[in-house]
Design a protein around this motif. Structure first.
Motif, PDB file in Angstrom:
ATOM      1  N   LYS A   6      20.349 -51.681 -46.771  1.00 15.71           N
ATOM      2  CA  LYS A   6      20.131 -51.464 -45.482  1.00 15.71           C
ATOM      3  C   LYS A   6      20.422 -51.628 -44.204  1.00 15.71           C
ATOM      4  CE  LYS A   6      20.985 -56.705 -47.009  1.00 15.71           C
ATOM      5  NZ  LYS A   6      22.221 -58.447 -47.302  1.00 15.71           N
ATOM      6  N   ALA A   7      20.989 -49.990 -44.536  1.00 16.81           N
ATOM      7  CA  ALA A   7      21.796 -49.181 -43.074  1.00 16.81           C
ATOM      8  C   ALA A   7      21.641 -48.098 -44.232  1.00 16.81           C
ATOM      9  CB  ALA A   7      22.784 -49.773 -42.879  1.00 16.81           C
ATOM     10  N   PRO A   8      21.757 -46.771 -42.907  1.00 20.76           N
ATOM     11  CA  PRO A   8      22.032 -45.150 -44.201  1.00 20.76           C
ATOM     12  C   PRO A   8      23.060 -45.217 -44.392  1.00 20.76           C
ATOM     13  CG  PRO A   8      21.358 -45.432 -41.527  1.00 20.76           C
ATOM     14  CD  PRO A   8      21.238 -46.664 -42.046  1.00 20.76           C
ATOM     15  N   GLU A   9      23.430 -44.356 -45.294  1.00 27.09           N
ATOM     16  CA  GLU A   9      24.928 -44.743 -46.284  1.00 27.09           C
ATOM     17  C   GLU A   9      25.694 -43.484 -45.865  1.00 27.09           C
ATOM     18  OE1 GLU A   9      24.095 -45.351 -50.335  1.00 27.09           O
ATOM     19  OE2 GLU A   9      23.183 -43.062 -50.670  1.00 27.09           O
ATOM     20  N   ASP A  10      24.923 -42.607 -45.395  1.00 21.38           N
ATOM     21  CA  ASP A  10      25.227 -41.119 -45.389  1.00 21.38           C
ATOM     22  C   ASP A  10      24.071 -40.346 -44.126  1.00 21.38           C
ATOM     23  OD1 ASP A  10      23.674 -39.464 -46.476  1.00 21.38           O
ATOM     24  OD2 ASP A  10      24.534 -39.929 -48.317  1.00 21.38           O
ATOM     25  N   TYR A  11      24.740 -39.215 -43.100  1.00 19.73           N
ATOM     26  CA  TYR A  11      23.781 -39.252 -42.410  1.00 19.73           C
ATOM     27  C   TYR A  11      22.408 -38.162 -42.717  1.00 19.73           C
ATOM     28  CZ  TYR A  11      24.571 -33.589 -43.662  1.00 19.73           C
ATOM     29  OH  TYR A  11      24.408 -32.292 -43.958  1.00 19.73           O
ATOM     30  N   THR A  12      23.083 -37.674 -44.411  1.00 22.57           N
ATOM     31  CA  THR A  12      21.662 -37.376 -44.337  1.00 22.57           C
ATOM     32  C   THR A  12      19.849 -38.199 -44.802  1.00 22.57           C
ATOM     33  OG1 THR A  12      22.266 -37.514 -46.995  1.00 22.57           O
ATOM     34  CG2 THR A  12      22.349 -35.762 -46.395  1.00 22.57           C
TER      35      THR A  12
END
Length: 472
Positions: free
Chosen positions: A425-431
């Protein structure tokens, strides 16, 4: 004595007049910036077509930041690097080269081209032949050679009996590049065609036709449509000039002139270019500031890359920390599938792929799959790995987002398609949003750097002069 005083007064008045015409608008790190330089930069960066136009007041801070970075680059002696010098001189000299081109240089070059062309054409001039071609492959058998000759002779006999050359060329010529034009070739001079063709064609007068002529590629029946001598120079001069411009002949001539002038003066070409830059800059502010722009811009790029862009893009801990502190800025408006869409030949490999990558970090999947499944030139798996938003990949739409309207293209030789991964639902880390995070982190580091430069260097804006920008 009175004469000397008069001269000094005149000089003083002249200097004062120049200062009034182009006053100092700001002082940065002890260096005066003239109003004309600020105006040049402001007007260039706020011209028609620029979306984010700035007011003069808003542009002041951008200009100061720009100059402070250049000060830092100069202090770091980046201007002494040979790589910098080479690039700067390349840009600068490209602007200076036209000044070494004399008024009639291009006319002389065009005439030289004309005379050289005329000489190469020779007294026989130019011809415009048409031909009907019967192809004969290299290493053709005796039977094939005989068949080609029979075909060429039959075409020639048909022409002798009154067949139309143009229509016959369209129907039977093996030279398809010009058959539909009735076999007509471009204008030719001696040496532009095969020797056998050349000799036979130039022997023909307008309207005459040759018997079949054998060349290394086959038989040619040639008809002469037109002959001429090269047109007078003034008629073809526009075409020659256009040709010279397309080849950047002006730059080559200017460079030759610069080389000769440097030799006459007993100085290097580099010294000549420095001399010419100073001479022209004293007369032309636009050129002066364009050269300054090259000088400063290259320094700005080099120091920004060294101090901000590259270090920030490689600072994985800093990027991760920045992302975690600003997660809300990277929220998605709809979920993404983070995983892999892969195509295999059999069910065993479908299971094997999942089993292989199941416990591995996402960034290792491609490397491991290549090593285990696609080595020794045998490709057992075709895969696409990444973040997939609905509507961006037909296979993901079909098997992940369950879109019945999706029509992915089958991968030939790989009848089974599967997926592995997870919905986010949302990015889990910056990559997952690396490009955005890197850009934002670089902007943060640049602001910190600029704040440091503003504390390190002095600067002063003459607000009364600022009010006169583009209004004097």
């Amino acid at each position: 004595m009175k004469k000397v005083i008069t001269i000094l007064v005149a000089v003083f008045v002249s200097v004062c007049s120049m200062a009034q015409d182009d006053p100092v608008i700001m002082v940065i790190n002890g260096q005066n910036v003239l109003r004309s330089e600020f105006e040049y930069s402001f007007n260039k960066n706020n011209s028609e077509g620029v979306i984010d136009k700035k007011s003069v007041e808003d542009y002041v801070d951008l200009f100061i930041n720009y100059k402070l970075k250049v000060c830092a680059a100069m202090d770091a002696q980046l201007d002494t690097l040979s790589s910098y010098k080479d690039e700067f001189h390349q840009y600068r000299n490209q602007q200076l080269l036209p000044s070494f081109l004399k008024e009639n240089d291009m006319d002389k070059e065009a005439l030289n081209v004309y005379e050289s062309t005329k000489k190469s054409i020779g007294p026989d001039g130019l011809i415009r032949p048409a031909h009907i071609f019967v192809h004969l492959p290299q290493n053709a058998t005796a039977d094939a050679q005989a068949a080609a000759k029979v075909r060429a002779d039959s075409i020639y006999n048909a022409l002798l009996e009154g067949a139309d050359f143009t229509e016959l060329a369209k129907q039977v010529s093996d030279d398809k590049s010009n058959a539909q034009k009735g076999g007509i070739l471009p204008w030719l001079s001696h040496g532009q065609s095969l020797e056998e063709f050349d000799k036979a064609a130039f022997a023909l007068q307008v309207g005459e036709m040759s018997a079949p002529v054998l060349s290394p590629v086959g038989y040619h029946i040639i008809k002469m449509t037109d002959r001429k001598q090269l047109e007078p120079f003034e008629e073809v001069k526009p075409q020659i000039m256009k040709f010279l411009e397309s080849r950047n002949a002006g730059d080559a001539i200017a460079q030759r002139n610069a080389d000769s002038l440097a030799q006459e003066k007993g100085i290097t070409v580099a010294e000549l270019m420095d001399e010419r830059a100073a001479e022209l800059s004293a007369k032309d502010n636009d050129l002066k500031y364009l050269i300054q722009e090259y000088h400063d811009g290259l320094l700005l790029y080099e120091i920004s890359n060294r101090y901000v862009w590259e270090p920030a893009s490689k600072d994985e801990k800093g990027l991760e920390y920045y992302f975690n502190a600003h997660k809300a800025d990277y929220a998605w408006d709809e979920p993404y599938f983070k995983g892999i869409i892969y195509h295999v030949k059999n069910k065993a490999d479908r299971k094997a792929v999942k089993k292989t990558i199941k416990k591995l970090p996402f960034d290792k999947w491609a490397e491991v799959l290549k090593e285990k499944f696609n080595n020794d030139s045998i490709f057992r798996v075709r895969a696409e790995k990444g973040l997939f938003k609905k509507g961006t990949n037909a296979w993901a739409d079909k098997i992940v987002f369950k879109d019945s309207k999706a029509k992915p293209r089958e991968v030939k030789g790989y009848p089974i398609t599967a997926s592995f991964g997870k919905m986010l639902k949302a990015p889990e880390d910056y990559t997952d949003v690396k490009a955005q995070v890197v850009a934002d982190y670089q902007a943060k580091k640049e602001k910190e750097w600029i704040d440091g430069l503003r504390n390190k260097y002095t600067f002063e804006v003459k607000n009364d002069i600022l009010k006169t920008v583009n209004n004097h």
